[in-house]
Design a protein around this motif. Sequence first.
Motif, mmCIF file in Angstrom:
data_model
loop_
_atom_site.group_PDB
_atom_site.id
_atom_site.type_symbol
_atom_site.label_atom_id
_atom_site.label_comp_id
_atom_site.label_asym_id
_atom_site.label_seq_id
_atom_site.Cartn_x
_atom_site.Cartn_y
_atom_site.Cartn_z
ATOM 1 N N MET A 114 0.809 -1.214 0.000
ATOM 2 C CA MET A 114 0.000 0.000 0.000
ATOM 3 C C MET A 114 0.849 1.275 0.000
ATOM 4 N N ILE A 115 2.162 1.156 0.094
ATOM 5 C CA ILE A 115 2.982 2.373 0.122
ATOM 6 C C ILE A 115 3.056 2.961 -1.283
ATOM 7 N N PRO A 116 2.546 4.175 -1.475
ATOM 8 C CA PRO A 116 2.553 4.743 -2.824
ATOM 9 C C PRO A 116 3.975 5.053 -3.276
ATOM 10 N N ILE A 117 4.237 4.773 -4.529
ATOM 11 C CA ILE A 117 5.556 5.056 -5.082
ATOM 12 C C ILE A 117 5.809 6.562 -5.074
ATOM 13 N N THR A 118 4.725 7.316 -5.072
ATOM 14 C CA THR A 118 4.837 8.773 -5.009
ATOM 15 C C THR A 118 5.629 9.198 -3.766
ATOM 16 N N VAL A 119 5.505 8.448 -2.693
ATOM 17 C CA VAL A 119 6.199 8.805 -1.460
ATOM 18 C C VAL A 119 7.669 8.412 -1.514
ATOM 19 N N THR A 120 7.935 7.262 -2.133
ATOM 20 C CA THR A 120 9.312 6.764 -2.074
ATOM 21 C C THR A 120 10.186 7.299 -3.202
ATOM 22 N N MET A 121 9.581 7.873 -4.247
ATOM 23 C CA MET A 121 10.405 8.180 -5.427
ATOM 24 C C MET A 121 11.445 9.282 -5.196
ATOM 25 N N PHE A 145 15.771 -8.206 -6.620
ATOM 26 C CA PHE A 145 16.534 -9.172 -5.830
ATOM 27 C C PHE A 145 16.168 -9.134 -4.348
ATOM 28 N N PHE A 146 15.138 -8.367 -4.016
ATOM 29 C CA PHE A 146 14.719 -8.293 -2.616
ATOM 30 C C PHE A 146 13.266 -8.721 -2.431
ATOM 31 N N GLY A 147 12.689 -9.253 -3.503
ATOM 32 C CA GLY A 147 11.339 -9.809 -3.390
ATOM 33 C C GLY A 147 10.262 -8.747 -3.473
ATOM 34 N N LYS A 148 9.252 -9.014 -4.318
ATOM 35 C CA LYS A 148 8.153 -8.071 -4.459
ATOM 36 C C LYS A 148 6.962 -8.615 -3.682
ATOM 37 N N ALA A 149 6.327 -7.752 -2.906
ATOM 38 C CA ALA A 149 5.274 -8.181 -1.984
ATOM 39 C C ALA A 149 4.187 -8.997 -2.684
ATOM 40 N N TYR A 150 3.718 -8.500 -3.810
ATOM 41 C CA TYR A 150 2.601 -9.152 -4.498
ATOM 42 C C TYR A 150 2.942 -10.602 -4.866
ATOM 43 N N TYR A 151 4.146 -10.809 -5.356
ATOM 44 C CA TYR A 151 4.560 -12.160 -5.738
ATOM 45 C C TYR A 151 4.706 -13.046 -4.499
ATOM 46 N N SER B 19 15.588 -12.860 4.908
ATOM 47 C CA SER B 19 16.487 -11.701 4.990
ATOM 48 C C SER B 19 16.508 -10.825 3.733
ATOM 49 N N PRO B 20 16.424 -11.405 2.528
ATOM 50 C CA PRO B 20 16.418 -10.488 1.371
ATOM 51 C C PRO B 20 15.265 -9.506 1.453
ATOM 52 N N TRP B 21 14.092 -10.039 1.803
ATOM 53 C CA TRP B 21 12.940 -9.140 1.853
ATOM 54 C C TRP B 21 13.097 -8.116 2.968
ATOM 55 N N ILE B 22 13.626 -8.555 4.132
ATOM 56 C CA ILE B 22 13.793 -7.615 5.245
ATOM 57 C C ILE B 22 14.744 -6.483 4.845
ATOM 58 N N LEU B 23 15.846 -6.852 4.199
ATOM 59 C CA LEU B 23 16.795 -5.824 3.753
ATOM 60 C C LEU B 23 16.125 -4.878 2.745
ATOM 61 N N GLY B 24 15.397 -5.471 1.806
ATOM 62 C CA GLY B 24 14.705 -4.655 0.810
ATOM 63 C C GLY B 24 13.680 -3.743 1.461
ATOM 64 N N LEU B 26 13.818 -2.493 4.461
ATOM 65 C CA LEU B 26 14.519 -1.374 5.096
ATOM 66 C C LEU B 26 14.996 -0.371 4.046
ATOM 67 N N ALA B 27 15.529 -0.895 2.926
ATOM 68 C CA ALA B 27 16.142 -0.001 1.945
ATOM 69 C C ALA B 27 15.113 0.697 1.060
ATOM 70 N N PHE B 28 14.060 -0.024 0.660
ATOM 71 C CA PHE B 28 13.147 0.532 -0.333
ATOM 72 C C PHE B 28 11.820 1.020 0.261
ATOM 73 N N SER B 29 11.573 0.736 1.530
ATOM 74 C CA SER B 29 10.335 1.224 2.136
ATOM 75 C C SER B 29 10.608 2.102 3.357
ATOM 76 N N VAL B 30 11.299 1.540 4.369
ATOM 77 C CA VAL B 30 11.478 2.273 5.616
ATOM 78 C C VAL B 30 12.333 3.520 5.403
ATOM 79 N N TYR B 31 13.496 3.308 4.778
ATOM 80 C CA TYR B 31 14.376 4.459 4.589
ATOM 81 C C TYR B 31 13.708 5.574 3.777
ATOM 82 N N PRO B 32 13.107 5.253 2.608
ATOM 83 C CA PRO B 32 12.476 6.339 1.844
ATOM 84 C C PRO B 32 11.342 7.018 2.612
#
Lengths: 274, 307
Positions: A114-121, A145-151, B19-24, B26-32
């Motif tokens: 649910m986090i909008p990309i608008t916030v993170t971009m 390489f860090f996994g996408k939530a939906y998948y 761990s990959p997801w946790i790192l991601g 932190l990097a792509f959700s929490v930090y931004p």
Amino acid sequence: MKNSISKVLFFALVALLALIFISPFMVMVLTSFKTNNDAFTIPVKLFPRVWVKENYPAAFAAIPYFKYMGNTVFITAISLIGQLLVTPMVAYSLVKIKWKGADIISGLVMATMMIPITVTMVPLYKIYSKLGLTNTYIPLILPAFFGKAYYIVIVRQFFAGIPNSLIEAGKIDGATEFQRYYKIALPLCKPVLTTIGIYAFLDAWSDYLYPLIFITKPGMYTLSLGLQQYMSEYSVDWARLMAAAVVFVLPVIVCFAVFQKNFVEGIATSGLKA
Amino acid sequence: MKGRNATQRDFINGLLFSSPWILGFLAFSVYPLISSLYYSLTKFNAVTAPQWVGLDNYKDIFSDPLVWKSLGNTLFMAFVSTPINLFVALLLASIVCADFKGRGFVRTAFFLPSVIPMVAATMVWIWMFDPTYGYINNVLSWFGISGPAWLMDAHYTKWALVLMGTWNTGTMMLVCMSALQSVPRSYYESAEIDGAGKVARFFYITVPCIAHVLVYQAILSTINAFQYFQQVYIIISANAGVKGGSAAGGPENSILMYPLYVFHNAFTYLKMGKASAMAWLLFIIVAILTVFMTKVTRKVTENAGGE
């Protein structure tokens, strides 16, 4: 009698709706075989007055089409590998390993959708540009390489349906968790991996926003960015643009035709239960 | 039953596997998220370092009429487009649930638009919406209707987007379809014996049985509407090219969606602080909607006595 009338009405409605839904495809394909003059002649005809195929070579020549296609294929391939490597592993840990974090992480996975990309971009742009990584493909590929939530949600759902006993059988033989995952669980989830593989292909192939933000060097464009180059002039050569779009869309349609069943299942399970 | 060592081992394995997801995360959700909040209290462009300005950006937002205009446009998409899409999706789903020849083809026709890359689809629609040479107005002219200028006329731009949206309801249709198929046959049969007509059966059996799915889809679609902007970005760039202008929000800013205005502030006007403040406002709205969605869906599910 009344029954057959309503049947005819039903068929007419369905046929009309189906026609409406495929008409944009027809417009795309048929315009690509028109001369540009033909496209701009009144009355507008659905079919070309004269069929020409020059728009295709012309479209490929007007922009570095195959270079963009190469870029797109490269990004798509690497993203696909990343998603297929990481998604099942994370999903496995959420339902097949009994540990305290599983529920928390499952919840967080759902929340991130649910986090909008608008916030993170803006922050992402800032950090990538600080690291000198804009105008590289790293920002486009790295998230895969860090996994996408939906998948993860889709694969988790699939694992949840596999009996624990199947996987725990490995415990008796003294296999490690990773061996159980790799030798037992992973082969079982081939069908669902196909499903997320298709989604990952589609998402990477069609992605527009990330390239828009991170790629500004024309030589590095992907096809979805490149298509706009036909439009940046004072007038649009629609026949050419449609030819370019047909070739861009074709792999997607082929993929859909082959894997239609997986598409439907993936959406049905995730949409309902997620 | 499990020994302490086994519990510990499971914990370590669980952590390692995820761990990959946790790192991601932190990097792509929490930090931004956190740095966006910080940026929203600063002033900076892409080059300079952020400068603390306190709540100035938020004050700026509330006094900027375009922020309100764009929020209005986005709310229109959320609350006009969503019910229409839901209706269309349910209609299409009921059709493909019926048993008739060519059902597979029809299902494909309804769903295919949803897998087409958004850029290509949007471009085809821009072409079809062309006031003079587009197919839509030409088909309308068969019936003696002279069609509007669609994407060029501020009164019709958003309706054009709504129309485009209905073409793209395939995913929703599939979800509705599998919900419809999960309604037990026996319910319909006993209702038929009791003499309930088709319409009554639809409203007294079908709708309550799939209500939780409909509610979930409705709210999900509302949330998505708050993120809607790539299509309008493409439409506006296309029309700007044609007209040689640089209208940032379409005719009279009628399709300046909220996220598009955030994007412009960030990357066109390089007001990244203001963009971050706007983004956080959006985040709060979406977060509230999400919590609301979870609560309502749970309630409806409980009432239906399902799952």
